[in-house]
Design an enzyme around this catalytic site. Structure first.
Site, PDB file in Angstrom:
ATOM      1  CG  ASP A   1      -1.707   1.263   1.405  1.00 56.23           C
ATOM      2  OD1 ASP A   1      -2.405   1.620   0.450  1.00 56.23           O
ATOM      3  OD2 ASP A   1      -1.636   1.926   2.464  1.00 56.23           O
ATOM      4  CB  SER A   2       0.227   4.798  -0.601  1.00 56.36           C
ATOM      5  OG  SER A   2      -0.957   4.865   0.166  1.00 56.36           O
TER       6      SER A   2
ATOM      7  CE1 TYR B   1       2.498   5.342  -3.713  1.00 56.41           C
ATOM      8  CE2 TYR B   1       1.179   3.408  -4.184  1.00 56.41           C
ATOM      9  CZ  TYR B   1       2.408   3.981  -3.928  1.00 56.41           C
ATOM     10  OH  TYR B   1       3.542   3.196  -3.886  1.00 56.41           O
ATOM     11  N   GLY B   2      -3.218   8.863  -3.639  1.00 56.18           N
ATOM     12  CA  GLY B   2      -4.548   9.314  -4.074  1.00 56.18           C
ATOM     13  C   GLY B   2      -4.568  10.548  -4.959  1.00 56.18           C
TER      14      GLY B   2
ATOM     15  CB  CYS C   1      -3.122   0.788  -2.280  1.00 53.80           C
ATOM     16  SG  CYS C   1      -3.246   2.537  -2.697  1.00 53.80           S
ATOM     17  CG  ASN C   2      -9.497   1.058  -2.421  1.00 57.07           C
ATOM     18  OD1 ASN C   2     -10.554   0.548  -2.764  1.00 57.07           O
ATOM     19  ND2 ASN C   2      -8.983   0.836  -1.223  1.00 57.07           N
ATOM     20  CB  THR C   3      -4.869   5.143  -5.341  1.00 62.11           C
ATOM     21  OG1 THR C   3      -5.726   5.774  -4.378  1.00 62.11           O
ATOM     22  CG2 THR C   3      -4.548   6.126  -6.433  1.00 62.11           C
TER      23      THR C   3
ATOM     24  CD  GLU D   1      -2.417   8.908   6.961  1.00 61.46           C
ATOM     25  OE1 GLU D   1      -1.480   9.711   7.057  1.00 61.46           O
ATOM     26  OE2 GLU D   1      -2.435   7.961   6.160  1.00 61.46           O
TER      27      GLU D   1
ATOM     28  CB  CYS E   1     -10.285   5.044   0.296  1.00 56.03           C
ATOM     29  SG  CYS E   1      -8.789   5.764   0.993  1.00 56.03           S
ATOM     30  CB  THR E   2      -6.528   1.696   2.646  1.00 56.97           C
ATOM     31  OG1 THR E   2      -6.004   3.017   2.406  1.00 56.97           O
ATOM     32  CG2 THR E   2      -6.063   0.768   1.566  1.00 56.97           C
ATOM     33  CG  HIS E   3      -6.801   6.039   5.165  1.00 55.02           C
ATOM     34  ND1 HIS E   3      -6.017   5.369   4.251  1.00 55.02           N
ATOM     35  CD2 HIS E   3      -5.955   6.780   5.927  1.00 55.02           C
ATOM     36  CE1 HIS E   3      -4.747   5.698   4.444  1.00 55.02           C
ATOM     37  NE2 HIS E   3      -4.681   6.549   5.448  1.00 55.02           N
TER      38      HIS E   3
HETATM   39  N1  DGL Z   1      -4.178   3.758   0.217  1.00 56.07           N
HETATM   40  C1  DGL Z   1      -4.844   4.792  -0.539  1.00 56.07           C
HETATM   41  C2  DGL Z   1      -6.090   4.224  -1.211  1.00 56.07           C
HETATM   42  O1  DGL Z   1      -6.652   3.237  -0.776  1.00 56.07           O
HETATM   43  C3  DGL Z   1      -5.196   5.978   0.326  1.00 56.07           C
HETATM   44  C4  DGL Z   1      -4.001   6.767   0.817  1.00 56.07           C
HETATM   45  C5  DGL Z   1      -3.240   7.465  -0.300  1.00 56.07           C
HETATM   46  O2  DGL Z   1      -3.820   8.328  -0.999  1.00 56.07           O
HETATM   47  O3  DGL Z   1      -2.092   7.122  -0.490  1.00 56.07           O
HETATM   48  O4  DGL Z   1      -6.528   4.750  -2.191  1.00 56.07           O
END
Ligand code: DGL
Length: 269
Positions: free
Chosen positions: A10-11, A42-43, A73-75, A152, A184-186
């Protein structure tokens, strides 16, 4: 091959929501996790940048002799999945397909909402997969760029987080969706608040859980599930100072991480 670890990346810390589901669903598997903390978020990055970093990480995980790569990571899943599948000769599982399938299995009125980072929404990856599974589905997307920072910055219970969430979700409510993908992971950390805003009649889809189940299915199909009784081993790597990762990690994982090793993938090339 069976004894090899599952590689996850993930990012940053967000992918630990996927790891926490892997702990639950595949407790016997060893895991190597890479959080690209030097390059997050990454978003808001371009497809080219996210694909470049994703390929570097996947090659690192491959060198660690993993048996499967989970793009937690979704992005990165939205932008880089096809490049990863073309370039890495290992099974690669992203969060988009399992999340989309879970949403189709859940919806009754075939109006599905997606929330995610700017990159995930811009890529239309969820929309494409949803329409591939069922072309009659209506998809409504909404980017929520502030959510990652609010999570965060420990702002889950702050009044402004509720205000921002209401603002983001209002167009999706107006469309009458009955299923919302937390793309999104968060966002699993915001699930309670988002559920309250959307109301009981809207089902929230946690892509982390759907992904962990897809990893189990794929390993099973390939006869790669580890069966032994030895305790699973977990290793965490990051590309920047591990301190913040270790601090935030506990909230995403539900338990603390003792150690994360910092490595620079660009230098290793
Ligand atoms: N992990 C990213 C996602 O799921 C979110 C955090 C980021 O933007 O890096 O898209």
């Amino acid at each position: 091959m069976v004894e090899r670890p599952v590689g996850v990346f993930d990012s940053g810390v967000g992918g630990l929501t996927v790891v926490s589901q892997l702990f639950r669903i595949l407790p016997q598997e060893d895991i190597i996790y890479f959080g690209d903390t030097a390059h997050l978020p990454y978003g808001s990055k371009s497809k080219e940048a996210v694909t470049h970093h994703s390929l570097n990480i996947a090659n690192f995980l491959k060198a660690q002799k993993v048996k499967i790569i989970v793009v937690a990571c979704n992005t990165a899943s939205s932008f880089a999945l096809s490049s990863l599948r073309e370039n890495i000769e290992l099974p690669v599982i992203g969060v988009i397909e399992p999340g989309a399938q879970a949403a189709i299995d859940t919806t009754r009125n075939f109006k599905i909402g997606i929330i995610g980072t700017e990159g995930t929404i811009k890529s239309r990856a969820f929309e494409e997969v949803l329409k591939r599974i069922d072309k009659n589905v209506k998809v409504f997307s909404q980017k929520c760029p502030l959510f990652v920072h609010l999570v965060e910055e420990y702002s889950l219970d702050k009044p402004w987080t509720k205000q921002i969430a209401e603002e983001y979700l209002s167009p999706l409510k107006d469309e009458g969706i009955d299923t919302l993908i937390l793309g999104c992971t968060h966002y699993p950390l915001l699930k309670e608040l988002l559920g309250r805003i959307m109301g009981q009649e809207v089902s929230l889809i946690d892509t982390a859980e759907a992904t962990a189940k897809a990893v189990k299915r794929t390993l099973g199909e390939k006869n790669l599930l580890r069966k032994g009784s030895r305790k699973a081993v977990y290793k965490f790597f990051v590309s920047d100072d591990p301190e913040k990762f270790l601090q935030l990690g506990r909230r995403f994982l539900g338990k603390s991480i003792d150690k994360a090793e910092r490595i620079n993938l660009e230098e290793m090339k």
